[in-house]
Scaffold this motif. Structure first.
Motif, PDB file in Angstrom:
ATOM      1  N   SER A  56      -6.188  32.125  37.788  1.00 34.81           N
ATOM      2  CA  SER A  56      -7.524  32.124  37.199  1.00 34.81           C
ATOM      3  C   SER A  56      -7.438  31.979  35.691  1.00 34.81           C
ATOM      4  CB  SER A  56      -8.247  33.429  37.561  1.00 34.81           C
ATOM      5  OG  SER A  56      -9.492  33.510  36.912  1.00 34.81           O
ATOM      6  N   ARG A  57      -8.234  31.072  35.125  1.00 34.26           N
ATOM      7  CA  ARG A  57      -8.357  30.833  33.688  1.00 34.26           C
ATOM      8  C   ARG A  57      -7.065  30.334  33.055  1.00 34.26           C
ATOM      9  NH1 ARG A  57     -11.081  35.504  34.608  1.00 34.26           N
ATOM     10  NH2 ARG A  57      -9.361  36.777  33.872  1.00 34.26           N
ATOM     11  N   ALA A  58      -6.099  29.872  33.862  1.00 33.32           N
ATOM     12  CA  ALA A  58      -4.855  29.336  33.303  1.00 33.32           C
ATOM     13  C   ALA A  58      -4.948  27.819  33.217  1.00 33.32           C
ATOM     14  CB  ALA A  58      -3.660  29.740  34.166  1.00 33.32           C
ATOM     15  N   LEU A  59      -4.156  27.247  32.322  1.00 33.24           N
ATOM     16  CA  LEU A  59      -4.056  25.795  32.222  1.00 33.24           C
ATOM     17  C   LEU A  59      -2.742  25.279  32.783  1.00 33.24           C
ATOM     18  CD1 LEU A  59      -5.496  25.204  28.640  1.00 33.24           C
ATOM     19  CD2 LEU A  59      -6.623  24.831  30.821  1.00 33.24           C
ATOM     20  N   LEU A  60      -1.799  26.188  33.023  1.00 35.26           N
ATOM     21  CA  LEU A  60      -0.476  25.783  33.448  1.00 35.26           C
ATOM     22  C   LEU A  60      -0.008  26.703  34.569  1.00 35.26           C
ATOM     23  CD1 LEU A  60       1.455  23.571  32.415  1.00 35.26           C
ATOM     24  CD2 LEU A  60       2.666  25.347  31.147  1.00 35.26           C
ATOM     25  N   GLY A  61       0.551  26.113  35.626  1.00 34.11           N
ATOM     26  CA  GLY A  61       1.071  26.887  36.740  1.00 34.11           C
ATOM     27  C   GLY A  61       2.534  26.584  36.963  1.00 34.11           C
ATOM     28  N   GLY A  62       3.026  26.918  38.171  1.00 33.42           N
ATOM     29  CA  GLY A  62       4.427  26.699  38.492  1.00 33.42           C
ATOM     30  C   GLY A  62       4.750  25.273  38.896  1.00 33.42           C
ATOM     31  N   ASP A  63       3.741  24.425  39.074  1.00 30.22           N
ATOM     32  CA  ASP A  63       3.987  23.009  39.359  1.00 30.22           C
ATOM     33  C   ASP A  63       4.293  22.254  38.072  1.00 30.22           C
ATOM     34  OD1 ASP A  63       3.325  23.805  41.867  1.00 30.22           O
ATOM     35  OD2 ASP A  63       1.613  22.476  42.119  1.00 30.22           O
ATOM     36  N   PHE A  64       5.078  21.202  38.183  1.00 25.35           N
ATOM     37  CA  PHE A  64       5.435  20.419  36.995  1.00 25.35           C
ATOM     38  C   PHE A  64       5.722  18.977  37.405  1.00 25.35           C
ATOM     39  CE2 PHE A  64       9.061  22.560  38.796  1.00 25.35           C
ATOM     40  CZ  PHE A  64      10.099  21.643  38.783  1.00 25.35           C
ATOM     41  N   TYR A  65       5.550  18.069  36.458  1.00 25.05           N
ATOM     42  CA  TYR A  65       5.812  16.656  36.740  1.00 25.05           C
ATOM     43  C   TYR A  65       6.163  15.954  35.431  1.00 25.05           C
ATOM     44  CZ  TYR A  65       1.151  15.760  34.815  1.00 25.05           C
ATOM     45  OH  TYR A  65       0.072  15.683  33.978  1.00 25.05           O
ATOM     46  N   HIS A 123       3.295  32.090  41.367  1.00 25.92           N
ATOM     47  CA  HIS A 123       2.130  31.583  40.641  1.00 25.92           C
ATOM     48  C   HIS A 123       1.927  32.236  39.284  1.00 25.92           C
ATOM     49  CE1 HIS A 123       1.130  29.847  44.515  1.00 25.92           C
ATOM     50  NE2 HIS A 123       1.183  31.049  45.057  1.00 25.92           N
ATOM     51  N   GLY A 124       2.849  33.057  38.822  1.00 25.95           N
ATOM     52  CA  GLY A 124       2.638  33.791  37.582  1.00 25.95           C
ATOM     53  C   GLY A 124       3.105  33.050  36.353  1.00 25.95           C
ATOM     54  N   PRO A 125       2.992  33.676  35.173  1.00 25.48           N
ATOM     55  CA  PRO A 125       3.414  33.042  33.921  1.00 25.48           C
ATOM     56  C   PRO A 125       4.919  32.800  33.864  1.00 25.48           C
ATOM     57  CG  PRO A 125       2.761  35.336  33.564  1.00 25.48           C
ATOM     58  CD  PRO A 125       2.351  34.984  34.947  1.00 25.48           C
ATOM     59  N   ASP A 126       5.727  33.655  34.514  1.00 25.30           N
ATOM     60  CA  ASP A 126       7.171  33.427  34.526  1.00 25.30           C
ATOM     61  C   ASP A 126       7.508  32.140  35.274  1.00 25.30           C
ATOM     62  OD1 ASP A 126       7.656  35.736  33.105  1.00 25.30           O
ATOM     63  OD2 ASP A 126       8.010  36.968  34.885  1.00 25.30           O
ATOM     64  N   GLU A 127       6.827  31.920  36.395  1.00 21.24           N
ATOM     65  CA  GLU A 127       7.059  30.693  37.159  1.00 21.24           C
ATOM     66  C   GLU A 127       6.592  29.470  36.372  1.00 21.24           C
ATOM     67  OE1 GLU A 127       7.235  34.080  39.812  1.00 21.24           O
ATOM     68  OE2 GLU A 127       5.750  33.453  38.340  1.00 21.24           O
ATOM     69  N   ASP A 137     -13.145  21.277  48.483  1.00 18.10           N
ATOM     70  CA  ASP A 137     -14.355  21.435  49.284  1.00 18.10           C
ATOM     71  C   ASP A 137     -14.023  21.774  50.737  1.00 18.10           C
ATOM     72  OD1 ASP A 137     -15.805  20.858  47.024  1.00 18.10           O
ATOM     73  OD2 ASP A 137     -16.129  18.743  47.544  1.00 18.10           O
ATOM     74  N   LEU A 138     -13.005  21.131  51.290  1.00 19.47           N
ATOM     75  CA  LEU A 138     -12.598  21.436  52.659  1.00 19.47           C
ATOM     76  C   LEU A 138     -12.117  22.877  52.771  1.00 19.47           C
ATOM     77  CD1 LEU A 138     -10.655  18.157  53.569  1.00 19.47           C
ATOM     78  CD2 LEU A 138     -12.846  18.907  54.513  1.00 19.47           C
ATOM     79  N   ASN A 139     -11.518  23.382  51.687  1.00 14.95           N
ATOM     80  CA  ASN A 139     -11.008  24.750  51.677  1.00 14.95           C
ATOM     81  C   ASN A 139     -12.137  25.775  51.571  1.00 14.95           C
ATOM     82  OD1 ASN A 139      -8.562  26.522  51.506  1.00 14.95           O
ATOM     83  ND2 ASN A 139      -9.482  27.039  49.521  1.00 14.95           N
ATOM     84  N   GLY A 140     -13.339  25.307  51.213  1.00 20.95           N
ATOM     85  CA  GLY A 140     -14.467  26.219  51.054  1.00 20.95           C
ATOM     86  C   GLY A 140     -14.473  26.956  49.745  1.00 20.95           C
ATOM     87  N   GLY A 141     -13.779  26.453  48.760  1.00 28.10           N
ATOM     88  CA  GLY A 141     -13.712  27.095  47.447  1.00 28.10           C
ATOM     89  C   GLY A 141     -12.416  26.735  46.754  1.00 28.10           C
ATOM     90  N   GLU A 142     -12.178  27.375  45.593  1.00 24.38           N
ATOM     91  CA  GLU A 142     -10.991  27.058  44.810  1.00 24.38           C
ATOM     92  C   GLU A 142      -9.718  27.326  45.598  1.00 24.38           C
ATOM     93  OE1 GLU A 142     -10.637  25.544  42.069  1.00 24.38           O
ATOM     94  OE2 GLU A 142     -12.743  25.427  41.475  1.00 24.38           O
ATOM     95  N   LEU A 143      -8.717  26.483  45.365  1.00 24.04           N
ATOM     96  CA  LEU A 143      -7.422  26.628  46.013  1.00 24.04           C
ATOM     97  C   LEU A 143      -6.626  27.739  45.322  1.00 24.04           C
ATOM     98  CD1 LEU A 143      -6.697  22.810  46.186  1.00 24.04           C
ATOM     99  CD2 LEU A 143      -7.333  24.248  48.118  1.00 24.04           C
ATOM    100  N   THR A 144      -5.895  28.506  46.102  1.00 25.75           N
ATOM    101  CA  THR A 144      -5.109  29.593  45.533  1.00 25.75           C
ATOM    102  C   THR A 144      -3.764  29.126  45.006  1.00 25.75           C
ATOM    103  OG1 THR A 144      -4.224  30.123  47.727  1.00 25.75           O
ATOM    104  CG2 THR A 144      -6.201  31.308  47.006  1.00 25.75           C
ATOM    105  N   ASP A 145      -3.294  27.976  45.474  1.00 25.17           N
ATOM    106  CA  ASP A 145      -1.997  27.461  45.032  1.00 25.17           C
ATOM    107  C   ASP A 145      -2.199  26.422  43.931  1.00 25.17           C
ATOM    108  OD1 ASP A 145       0.693  27.121  44.865  1.00 25.17           O
ATOM    109  OD2 ASP A 145       0.940  26.107  46.795  1.00 25.17           O
ATOM    110  N   ASP A 146      -1.150  26.248  43.103  1.00 23.84           N
ATOM    111  CA  ASP A 146      -1.190  25.195  42.095  1.00 23.84           C
ATOM    112  C   ASP A 146      -1.214  23.829  42.777  1.00 23.84           C
ATOM    113  OD1 ASP A 146      -0.821  27.255  40.226  1.00 23.84           O
ATOM    114  OD2 ASP A 146       1.353  27.076  40.357  1.00 23.84           O
ATOM    115  N   VAL A 147      -1.864  22.866  42.123  1.00 27.65           N
ATOM    116  CA  VAL A 147      -1.916  21.499  42.633  1.00 27.65           C
ATOM    117  C   VAL A 147      -1.550  20.542  41.507  1.00 27.65           C
ATOM    118  CG1 VAL A 147      -3.348  19.676  43.624  1.00 27.65           C
ATOM    119  CG2 VAL A 147      -3.711  22.049  44.318  1.00 27.65           C
ATOM    120  N   ALA A 148      -0.577  19.695  41.767  1.00 30.93           N
ATOM    121  CA  ALA A 148      -0.222  18.627  40.836  1.00 30.93           C
ATOM    122  C   ALA A 148      -0.089  17.337  41.637  1.00 30.93           C
ATOM    123  CB  ALA A 148       1.082  18.942  40.100  1.00 30.93           C
ATOM    124  N   VAL A 149      -0.670  16.259  41.137  1.00 29.39           N
ATOM    125  CA  VAL A 149      -0.608  14.945  41.790  1.00 29.39           C
ATOM    126  C   VAL A 149      -0.417  13.897  40.710  1.00 29.39           C
ATOM    127  CG1 VAL A 149      -1.681  13.429  43.485  1.00 29.39           C
ATOM    128  CG2 VAL A 149      -2.378  15.815  43.361  1.00 29.39           C
TER     129      VAL A 149
END
Length: 445
Positions: free
Chosen positions: A233-242, A262-266, A426-438
């Motif tokens: 929540s309210r983060a700009l960066l997660g554990g995903d990277f590209y 999913h934390g700041p260390d990751e 939308d299919l999830n019915g709300g915000e996703l709990t996991d990071d998403v990078a594409v």
């Protein structure tokens, strides 16, 4: 970076906006050189029974003056509810420091007092500066003589809430000045905390944006698009990277990865792996050699031995018609081309995630792309969202079908990725709990 957590303390009711009963009056204790001017507690002073409307706490004043008896109006002070203010008195700053507890709301300071441990250095406000350092969260009123109003005005500029002339004081004026000083201090403190919070948030956003990659594709005909949505929540960066870079021989290297958690260390570890991948790629490493080195970086930098990361790397030949694919426990990319439906690239030779096996190997698979194509790399946050109320996950098959449908509608590039991520949410019915990078690489004729 997180903001440091301040030391916990009991917040005075007037400062914290609460109406809890005041703490017992410590001025009733036998302290050397201390005179208590507040009236003795009686049964009528006891805290009333809890009701729907909270009663403001009784104000406590700390008077610091070398002759407390020279201010006879102090015993007549009343708070906003008409109750006598509790008053503690100190003849010097040493006594004041002992009496300055968290239930004191305001300090009335005689500017004529000498500051402890200071020689005559010409600073007429030395005692005030000492008190402000000693009590940064308390309201402070400066007490001056009629011929010393300029020093009183300077005291306000230094940090006092107001200054008062001794000869002009009466109980009503002083009571009102104390109440106003407490409210101004509370308002100023809240405004300062809000401003500091906004500044920290802005700095964190700038830092996180700076950690996101800038693709290095100068000279390449390939088009690049990316979409990133952290799960925190309210983060700009997660554990995903590209990342995407083009080496001097014309090869375009693309990578996407996911640190478990999913934390700041990751998130920090993901940034380290991305930067390490770029440096190793520009140094000429590729395939199994690159992934083996990245695993060493992960093993040295991870905060816990159970942390691992999945990774997908693609190196596209200078002619753009073929590519090498390495998978380390990561979902296989999706390839779309004119005249054929979108499909997943082969994943039979998928190696283990980085950090799981000490001497693992990651085979490199050769893939034919063709003359015109779109290649989409993604993290599992895109495929692990739920589908409606069934609890079933979208999965890779559902994602492939969704991308096929959107491509048939004529979407491509940024629009395709934006629509795909929004549809998954939308299919999830709300915000996703996991990071998403594409990320998406396109080659047109």
């Amino acid at each position: 970076m997180p903001a440091p957590v301040p030391r916990q303390r009991a917040i005075p009711a007037a400062e914290g906006g609460q109406g809890a009963a005041a703490a017992p009056d410590e001025s009733a204790q036998e302290l050397p050189g201390n005179r208590t001017t507040a009236p003795a507690a009686t049964p009528s002073d006891a805290a009333p029974a809890k009701t729907q409307t909270a009663t403001p706490a009784q104000l406590t004043l700390l008077l610091i003056e070398n002759d407390p008896g020279g201010t006879p109006i102090v015993p007549d002070l009343l708070d906003q509810a008409g109750r006598p203010m509790r008053v503690r008195t100190a003849r010097n700053l040493t006594e004041a420091e002992r009496l300055l507890t968290d239930d004191v709301h305001c300090i009335l300071l005689d500017l004529a007092l000498p500051a402890p441990g200071r020689t005559d250095d010409g600073d007429e406000l030395a005692v005030l500066r000492h008190v402000l350092e000693l009590a940064p969260r308390h309201a402070v009123l400066a007490l001056t003589g009629a011929d010393d109003t300029e020093r009183g005005a300077e005291a306000v500029r230094v940090g006092a809430q107001d200054y008062l002339v001794r000869d002009e004081l009466d109980g009503r004026l002083l009571s009102r000045a104390i109440r106003y000083a407490v409210e101004r201090k509370r308002s100023d403190s809240a405004e300062r905390r809000l401003a500091e919070g906004r500044l920290r948030a802005q700095e964190n956003r700038r830092l996180e944006r700076g950690l996101l990659p800038t693709p290095l594709l100068d000279g390449s005909p390939l088009r690049f698009a990316a979409r990133y949505r952290p799960g925190r929540s309210r983060a700009l960066l997660g554990g995903d990277f590209y990342d995407v870079v083009r080496t001097p021989d014309g090869t375009v290297h693309a990578m996407i990865g996911d640190v478990c958690g999913h934390g700041p260390d990751e998130a920090a570890l993901g940034v380290e792996l991305r930067i390490a991948w770029r440096a190793l790629t520009l140094a000429g490493l590729c395939g199994d050699q690159l992934l083996s080195t990245l695993q060493q970086v992960l093993e040295h930098e991870r905060p816990d031995d159970e942390i691992f990361a999945t990774l997908c790397t693609v190196d596209i030949a200078p002619d753009g018609r073929r590519a090498g694919l390495c998978l380390a426990g990561h979902p296989s990319p999706l390839l779309a081309a004119p005249g054929m439906p979108a499909r997943l690239l082969p994943y039979d030779d998928n190696g283990p995630a980085l950090g799981l096996l000490p001497r693992a190997r990651w085979p490199r698979t050769q893939v034919e792309l063709g003359a015109e194509w779109s290649l989409m790399l993604y993290t599992d946050g895109l495929i692990e969202g739920r589908v409606g109320d069934t609890g079933e996950r979208l999965g890779q098959d559902g994602m492939v079908e969704m991308i096929r449908r959107r491509i048939a509608e004529g979407l491509s590039g940024e629009a395709l990725l934006r629509t795909a991520v929004n549809e998954v949410r939308d299919l999830n019915g709300g915000e996703l709990t996991d990071d998403v990078a594409v990320l998406l690489l396109d080659r047109a004729r």
